[in-house]
Design a protein around this motif. Sequence first.
Motif, PDB file in Angstrom:
ATOM      1  N   SER A  32       0.873  -1.079   0.379  1.00 42.26           N
ATOM      2  CA  SER A  32       0.244   0.086   0.330  1.00 42.26           C
ATOM      3  C   SER A  32       0.918   1.219  -0.347  1.00 42.26           C
ATOM      4  O   SER A  32       1.845   1.252   0.346  1.00 42.26           O
ATOM      5  CB  SER A  32      -1.049   0.337   0.915  1.00 42.26           C
ATOM      6  N   GLY A  33       0.234   2.385  -0.501  1.00 44.25           N
ATOM      7  CA  GLY A  33       1.024   3.590  -0.205  1.00 44.25           C
ATOM      8  C   GLY A  33       0.690   5.134  -1.483  1.00 44.25           C
ATOM      9  O   GLY A  33      -0.458   4.113  -2.244  1.00 44.25           O
ATOM     10  N   PRO A  34       1.429   5.380  -1.283  1.00 43.69           N
ATOM     11  CA  PRO A  34       0.719   7.016  -1.911  1.00 43.69           C
ATOM     12  C   PRO A  34       0.920   6.546  -3.934  1.00 43.69           C
ATOM     13  O   PRO A  34       3.120   6.453  -4.467  1.00 43.69           O
ATOM     14  CB  PRO A  34       1.671   8.319  -2.225  1.00 43.69           C
ATOM     15  N   THR A  76       6.967   5.319  -3.524  1.00 43.87           N
ATOM     16  CA  THR A  76       7.539   4.832  -2.757  1.00 43.87           C
ATOM     17  C   THR A  76       6.012   4.150  -2.110  1.00 43.87           C
ATOM     18  O   THR A  76       5.249   4.496  -2.211  1.00 43.87           O
ATOM     19  CB  THR A  76       8.067   5.316  -1.707  1.00 43.87           C
ATOM     20  N   VAL A  77       6.387   2.902  -1.816  1.00 42.61           N
ATOM     21  CA  VAL A  77       4.625   2.165  -1.011  1.00 42.61           C
ATOM     22  C   VAL A  77       5.575   1.485  -0.011  1.00 42.61           C
ATOM     23  O   VAL A  77       7.239   1.643   0.845  1.00 42.61           O
ATOM     24  CB  VAL A  77       4.110   1.298  -2.266  1.00 42.61           C
ATOM     25  N   THR A  78       4.751   1.430   1.097  1.00 46.64           N
ATOM     26  CA  THR A  78       4.909   0.321   2.137  1.00 46.64           C
ATOM     27  C   THR A  78       4.619  -0.936   1.776  1.00 46.64           C
ATOM     28  O   THR A  78       3.758  -1.467   1.354  1.00 46.64           O
ATOM     29  CB  THR A  78       4.023   0.704   2.864  1.00 46.64           C
ATOM     30  N   GLY A  87       2.759   7.833   8.505  1.00 47.76           N
ATOM     31  CA  GLY A  87       3.391   7.631   7.180  1.00 47.76           C
ATOM     32  C   GLY A  87       2.901   7.582   5.886  1.00 47.76           C
ATOM     33  O   GLY A  87       2.235   7.941   5.239  1.00 47.76           O
ATOM     34  N   LEU A  88       3.623   6.137   4.286  1.00 50.36           N
ATOM     35  CA  LEU A  88       3.449   6.911   3.580  1.00 50.36           C
ATOM     36  C   LEU A  88       1.796   5.651   2.970  1.00 50.36           C
ATOM     37  O   LEU A  88       1.493   6.395   2.393  1.00 50.36           O
ATOM     38  CB  LEU A  88       4.060   5.210   2.652  1.00 50.36           C
ATOM     39  N   LEU A  90      -0.481   9.396   6.091  1.00 50.05           N
ATOM     40  CA  LEU A  90      -0.315  10.894   5.353  1.00 50.05           C
ATOM     41  C   LEU A  90       0.026  11.264   3.512  1.00 50.05           C
ATOM     42  O   LEU A  90      -0.230  11.314   2.633  1.00 50.05           O
ATOM     43  CB  LEU A  90       0.407  11.940   5.588  1.00 50.05           C
ATOM     44  N   GLY A  91       1.169   9.925   3.483  1.00 51.71           N
ATOM     45  CA  GLY A  91       1.495   9.997   2.226  1.00 51.71           C
ATOM     46  C   GLY A  91      -0.085   9.022   0.783  1.00 51.71           C
ATOM     47  O   GLY A  91      -0.158  10.044  -0.126  1.00 51.71           O
ATOM     48  N   ASP A  92      -0.717   8.609   0.983  1.00 51.22           N
ATOM     49  CA  ASP A  92      -1.831   8.214   1.098  1.00 51.22           C
ATOM     50  C   ASP A  92      -2.825   8.968   0.483  1.00 51.22           C
ATOM     51  O   ASP A  92      -3.672   9.479  -0.519  1.00 51.22           O
ATOM     52  CB  ASP A  92      -1.887   6.220   0.925  1.00 51.22           C
TER      53      ASP A  92
END
Length: 342
Positions: free
Chosen positions: A139-141, A154-156, A242-243, A246-248
């Motif tokens: 997951s992530g932005p 960048t993702v997690t 984090g990603l 807030l990032g997503d």
Amino acid sequence: MSKQKIAVFGAGSWGSALAIVLADNGHEVRLVGRRAKQIDEINGNHTNNTYLPGITIPTGIKGFTEAKEALCDVDAVLLVVPSKVIRETVRSLLPLLSKKTPIIHASKGIEPSTHKRVSEIIKEEGLGSDQMGSITVLSGPSHAEEVALRQPTTVTVASEDDEAATYAQNLFMNQQFRVYTNPDLVGVEIGGALKNIIALVCGVTNGLGYGDNTKAAIMTRGLAEIARLGVHMGANPLTFSGLSGLGDLIVTCTSVHSRNWRAGKMLGEGKTMEEVLEQMGMVVEGIRTTKAAHELANETNIDMPVTKALYSVLFEKIDPYQAAEELMGRVKRNEVESLYDL
């Protein structure tokens, strides 16, 4: 990392983009879709123009319509299907997997009827058990269109199993696609699911003609209520800064690439939910997740005013202007309160 055989279920924009990342890393990718015409296009023309127009599909990706064929001797399975079909997808895969296989999913949502996260659904249906392999979420932005263009992203990846998270990190990591690990599976899934609600609301505010001040308010207060519910469900509060928090939230609430933002904008412009879904022609995960999150908030007595306002628009047919006025007219609060009472 040695070459892996990966079956990717879901040939939409996100599934195709992640398949491209895997192929760029030298893996053998089997991309599974339901429509024969689409799979023929992927195999014959190396394009998927319905979902990723103008993008060339690498030759390392082969399309399949039959799951059994795609799963033959695979090293891992990646699920990138809408959350509403996760159960039926897992049920169909279970009898076809003969060995312990890592399961990675990149689907975002909460099931309305059970309020379960995607990994919980997968495990409940029989995958992700000790006998069938671990579950990892990615997951992530990340807009699929930009990932497919190899733009820096960048993702997690999160899992309860550190080795599984590291395996997924190694599968996807390259110069353009940076992957972090996070042990907080709950927080990463909650952040990825609930940000779609806030993106819908940001779209509504744009449709109503409101500007950046309003969007900033919705994003900030939306993040607060995501964290409230997430912590109640067992998440680490730091995950939401984090990603996958807030990032997503930033990428989904501020971009025309976001289908949730686009759907919200149409709602703000006066279209009904039914008209929006017909015009979108794609799954809008935030609508389904809004129902689940609203029910969860009521059950747990967690204050989620932004979610409540959207729920009233989507399911109670409240006029968006009225919902906005009610949201702004709530009782006075102190911003810097505990995470539980914001």
